[in-house]
Design a protein around this motif. Structure first.
Motif, mmCIF file in Angstrom:
data_model
loop_
_atom_site.group_PDB
_atom_site.id
_atom_site.type_symbol
_atom_site.label_atom_id
_atom_site.label_comp_id
_atom_site.label_asym_id
_atom_site.label_seq_id
_atom_site.Cartn_x
_atom_site.Cartn_y
_atom_site.Cartn_z
ATOM 1 N N ALA A 82 60.112 -5.340 -86.221
ATOM 2 C CA ALA A 82 60.063 -6.761 -86.558
ATOM 3 C C ALA A 82 59.842 -7.545 -85.269
ATOM 4 O O ALA A 82 60.640 -7.444 -84.332
ATOM 5 C CB ALA A 82 61.363 -7.196 -87.233
ATOM 6 N N ARG A 83 58.762 -8.309 -85.215
ATOM 7 C CA ARG A 83 58.445 -9.080 -84.007
ATOM 8 C C ARG A 83 58.995 -10.496 -84.155
ATOM 9 O O ARG A 83 58.330 -11.372 -84.681
ATOM 10 C CB ARG A 83 56.935 -9.089 -83.765
ATOM 11 N N LEU A 84 60.226 -10.691 -83.703
ATOM 12 C CA LEU A 84 60.813 -12.016 -83.705
ATOM 13 C C LEU A 84 60.141 -12.849 -82.620
ATOM 14 O O LEU A 84 59.785 -12.330 -81.555
ATOM 15 C CB LEU A 84 62.315 -11.957 -83.445
ATOM 16 N N GLU A 85 59.954 -14.161 -82.876
ATOM 17 C CA GLU A 85 59.287 -14.992 -81.875
ATOM 18 C C GLU A 85 60.129 -15.090 -80.598
ATOM 19 O O GLU A 85 59.586 -15.322 -79.510
ATOM 20 C CB GLU A 85 58.995 -16.386 -82.433
ATOM 21 N N ARG A 86 61.406 -14.894 -80.701
ATOM 22 C CA ARG A 86 62.305 -14.801 -79.550
ATOM 23 C C ARG A 86 63.620 -14.237 -80.039
ATOM 24 O O ARG A 86 63.911 -14.264 -81.229
ATOM 25 C CB ARG A 86 62.532 -16.163 -78.883
ATOM 26 N N MET A 87 64.411 -13.712 -79.129
ATOM 27 C CA MET A 87 65.739 -13.235 -79.484
ATOM 28 C C MET A 87 66.753 -14.357 -79.294
ATOM 29 O O MET A 87 66.600 -15.184 -78.399
ATOM 30 C CB MET A 87 66.127 -12.031 -78.622
ATOM 31 N N PRO A 88 67.789 -14.430 -80.137
ATOM 32 C CA PRO A 88 68.820 -15.459 -79.936
ATOM 33 C C PRO A 88 69.462 -15.299 -78.562
ATOM 34 O O PRO A 88 69.718 -14.178 -78.111
ATOM 35 C CB PRO A 88 69.837 -15.162 -81.044
ATOM 36 N N GLU A 89 69.692 -16.406 -77.910
ATOM 37 C CA GLU A 89 70.337 -16.351 -76.597
ATOM 38 C C GLU A 89 71.841 -16.513 -76.693
ATOM 39 O O GLU A 89 72.552 -16.208 -75.740
ATOM 40 C CB GLU A 89 69.726 -17.409 -75.663
ATOM 41 N N ASP A 90 72.329 -16.976 -77.827
ATOM 42 C CA ASP A 90 73.768 -17.000 -78.062
ATOM 43 C C ASP A 90 74.221 -15.570 -78.369
ATOM 44 O O ASP A 90 73.689 -14.936 -79.279
ATOM 45 C CB ASP A 90 74.100 -17.919 -79.229
ATOM 46 N N GLU A 128 33.004 -16.660 -83.083
ATOM 47 C CA GLU A 128 33.682 -15.535 -82.430
ATOM 48 C C GLU A 128 34.989 -15.931 -81.748
ATOM 49 O O GLU A 128 35.773 -15.074 -81.359
ATOM 50 C CB GLU A 128 32.750 -14.902 -81.375
ATOM 51 N N MET A 129 35.216 -17.219 -81.581
ATOM 52 C CA MET A 129 36.393 -17.673 -80.835
ATOM 53 C C MET A 129 37.651 -17.594 -81.688
ATOM 54 O O MET A 129 37.599 -17.511 -82.915
ATOM 55 C CB MET A 129 36.188 -19.110 -80.367
ATOM 56 N N GLU A 130 38.804 -17.581 -81.017
ATOM 57 C CA GLU A 130 40.092 -17.676 -81.696
ATOM 58 C C GLU A 130 40.472 -19.143 -81.818
ATOM 59 O O GLU A 130 40.347 -19.910 -80.854
ATOM 60 C CB GLU A 130 41.174 -16.911 -80.936
ATOM 61 N N THR A 131 40.907 -19.530 -82.996
ATOM 62 C CA THR A 131 41.275 -20.926 -83.234
ATOM 63 C C THR A 131 42.791 -21.055 -83.362
ATOM 64 O O THR A 131 43.532 -20.107 -83.145
ATOM 65 C CB THR A 131 40.582 -21.442 -84.507
ATOM 66 N N GLU A 132 43.249 -22.230 -83.725
ATOM 67 C CA GLU A 132 44.689 -22.519 -83.881
ATOM 68 C C GLU A 132 45.457 -22.163 -82.614
ATOM 69 O O GLU A 132 46.491 -21.493 -82.638
ATOM 70 C CB GLU A 132 45.260 -21.783 -85.095
ATOM 71 N N ILE A 133 44.923 -22.621 -81.492
ATOM 72 C CA ILE A 133 45.568 -22.390 -80.198
ATOM 73 C C ILE A 133 46.730 -23.371 -80.051
ATOM 74 O O ILE A 133 46.541 -24.588 -80.189
ATOM 75 C CB ILE A 133 44.560 -22.581 -79.044
ATOM 76 N N PRO A 134 47.942 -22.901 -79.787
ATOM 77 C CA PRO A 134 49.083 -23.819 -79.627
ATOM 78 C C PRO A 134 48.911 -24.698 -78.401
ATOM 79 O O PRO A 134 48.247 -24.313 -77.429
ATOM 80 C CB PRO A 134 50.280 -22.873 -79.477
ATOM 81 N N ALA A 135 49.481 -25.887 -78.446
ATOM 82 C CA ALA A 135 49.360 -26.842 -77.343
ATOM 83 C C ALA A 135 50.727 -27.373 -76.947
ATOM 84 O O ALA A 135 51.609 -27.548 -77.793
ATOM 85 C CB ALA A 135 48.443 -28.000 -77.741
ATOM 86 N N ILE A 136 50.905 -27.619 -75.653
ATOM 87 C CA ILE A 136 52.139 -28.197 -75.130
ATOM 88 C C ILE A 136 51.778 -29.306 -74.144
ATOM 89 O O ILE A 136 50.641 -29.396 -73.686
ATOM 90 C CB ILE A 136 53.029 -27.141 -74.426
ATOM 91 N N GLY A 137 52.761 -30.140 -73.823
ATOM 92 C CA GLY A 137 52.538 -31.245 -72.895
ATOM 93 C C GLY A 137 52.693 -30.824 -71.447
ATOM 94 O O GLY A 137 53.215 -29.744 -71.142
ATOM 95 N N TYR A 160 53.965 -15.828 -77.538
ATOM 96 C CA TYR A 160 54.520 -14.682 -78.256
ATOM 97 C C TYR A 160 54.538 -14.914 -79.759
ATOM 98 O O TYR A 160 54.137 -14.048 -80.545
ATOM 99 C CB TYR A 160 55.926 -14.386 -77.752
ATOM 100 N N ALA A 161 54.967 -16.110 -80.169
ATOM 101 C CA ALA A 161 55.119 -16.377 -81.602
ATOM 102 C C ALA A 161 53.775 -16.409 -82.321
ATOM 103 O O ALA A 161 53.647 -15.918 -83.445
ATOM 104 C CB ALA A 161 55.853 -17.702 -81.813
ATOM 105 N N HIS A 162 52.752 -16.982 -81.685
ATOM 106 C CA HIS A 162 51.459 -17.138 -82.342
ATOM 107 C C HIS A 162 50.482 -16.023 -81.997
ATOM 108 O O HIS A 162 49.404 -15.946 -82.584
ATOM 109 C CB HIS A 162 50.852 -18.496 -81.970
ATOM 110 N N ASN A 163 50.844 -15.181 -81.031
ATOM 111 C CA ASN A 163 50.002 -14.051 -80.633
ATOM 112 C C ASN A 163 48.578 -14.520 -80.320
ATOM 113 O O ASN A 163 47.597 -13.939 -80.793
ATOM 114 C CB ASN A 163 49.983 -12.972 -81.716
ATOM 115 N N ARG A 164 48.479 -15.561 -79.508
ATOM 116 C CA ARG A 164 47.195 -16.116 -79.108
ATOM 117 C C ARG A 164 46.940 -15.804 -77.631
ATOM 118 O O ARG A 164 47.875 -15.548 -76.875
ATOM 119 C CB ARG A 164 47.161 -17.628 -79.343
ATOM 120 N N PRO A 165 45.677 -15.833 -77.204
ATOM 121 C CA PRO A 165 45.379 -15.461 -75.812
ATOM 122 C C PRO A 165 45.792 -16.509 -74.793
ATOM 123 O O PRO A 165 45.886 -16.212 -73.598
ATOM 124 C CB PRO A 165 43.852 -15.298 -75.822
#
Length: 361
Positions: free
Chosen positions: A85-93, A301-310, A323-328
């Motif tokens: 199971a590929r969790l997007e992250r492990m709980p830190e608590d 041929e491109m990958e779409t739905e690329i996540p964005a941050i500020g 990790y969560a979206h498995n994008r390049p």
């Protein structure tokens, strides 16, 4: 995961099967056919499928429990040695991690109880010695294997379930980073023991499990160290700003030429107003050239739905998105959504290797 394909979605996660899983089915069927004929082959193949249904339930135990803590599970993959199971992250608590880790074995306990008390399976662990014998009783074998899965998964070999509980409890006095290092060393020591037993006991499955534990322990220890160092680094300090971009209507032949004249592995594809519409990877370029599709458009041929941050987002946010979206790549944008640069796994690693901010620590 390479060589895996989706068979559908369940409870919000993509359920995937690795191609080598079918090799296991073929091997089980062939061995049973050679020993006892076609009926035994069918029974044993069905048994393996039932067993892996229990493995899927185990993994969803982790996934659905993690969801209660706001952690999604993008996909679950079936491998010949079990499920992942590929969790997007492990709980830190620590206590959340303990609960998530124990949820999987708890599912197997429930399955064992249902098989014993509802289906009347004989709770006999001797069935494990005859696991390949179709005459040993279907439900009894399945109940025994579920109980074995509980015991085996609770071995404190990080990153198995028992190892995660061990890491979580260690992190209370030691902190997450030191606890992960200690748990990873313990897990790798256990992997050596499994490898030794598998080598001299003639068990290829145990050898594969040993290899998985050794590599996964090192990988997760590295990831936790990376995440710890990235907490105080902003996206603006890690993003790539010197790049060659492509347009959606460019041809793959032009992309191949760009690959040769630059050192880029990923090419941002920009549309109107400088907004990112996708990312073209080196692998996609290689594939198009090898298939003689140089005239194909980049947009196809491109990958779409690329996540964005500020710009000011912490680098850990980029790690989570990758990790969560498995994008390049992850795009870095301004307040109007205009593309400013991008972040990849490789350049995060390079930044950390150089000591953080601009190599100055």
């Amino acid at each position: 995961m390479t060589w895996s394909f989706s068979i559908g979605h369940l409870f919000g996660s993509d359920l995937r099967i690795h191609a080598t899983f079918f090799l296991l089915l073929a091997w089980v069927g062939a061995a049973a056919y050679a020993a006892a004929g076609p009926e035994a082959a069918v029974v044993n193949v069905v048994f393996v499928l039932a067993l892996f249904a229990c493995v899927v339930a185990h993994e969803f135990g982790h996934a659905l429990t993690a969801r209660r803590f706001g952690i999604a599970t993008p996909d679950i993959t079936l491998l010949p040695i079990g499920g992942l199971a590929r969790l997007e992250r492990m709980p830190e608590d620590p206590w959340q991690e303990v609960i998530v880790a124990l949820a999987g074995p708890a599912v197997n306990v429930v399955i064992w109880a249902v098989l014993v008390f509802v289906f009347g399976a004989a709770p006999d662990l001797d069935a494990l010695a005859n696991i390949e014998d179709p005459a040993a009783g279907f439900w009894g074998r399945l109940a025994a294997v579920n109980l074995f899965l509980v015991v085996f998964n609770l071995i404190p070999a990080f990153p198995m379930d028992g190892g995660r509980v061990f890491r979580a409890l260690l992190s209370i006095p030691l902190g997450r980073l030191r606890a992960t290092r200690a748990a990873a060393r313990a897990g790798q020591a256990m992997a050596f023991l499994f490898g030794f037993l598998g080598l001299f006991g003639g068990s290829p499955i145990l050898l594969l499990i040993a290899l998985f534990i050794f590599v996964a322990a090192a990988s997760e220890a590295s990831d936790v160290q990376l995440r710890d160092m990235a907490r105080n680094v902003a996206a603006r300090e890690a993003m790539i700003t010197g790049y060659e971009a492509l347009a959606p209507d460019d041809r793959m032949g032009a992309a191949a030429a760009a690959l040769l004249r630059t050192t880029q592995h990923e090419f941002p594809v920009l549309g109107e107003g400088g907004r990112l519409v996708g990312v073209l990877t080196r692998d996609a370029i290689f594939k198009a050239v090898n298939e003689e599709r140089r005239g194909a458009s980049v947009a196809g041929e491109m990958e779409t739905e690329i996540p964005a941050i500020g710009l000011g987002a912490p680098l850990t946010e980029a790690l989570d998105a990758l990790y969560a979206h498995n994008r390049p790549a992850v795009a870095v944008v301004d307040r109007q959504g205009v593309f400013l640069g991008y972040i990849t796994r490789d350049n995060i690693g390079e930044l950390i290797a150089l000591g953080g901010r601009d190599g100055r620590g």
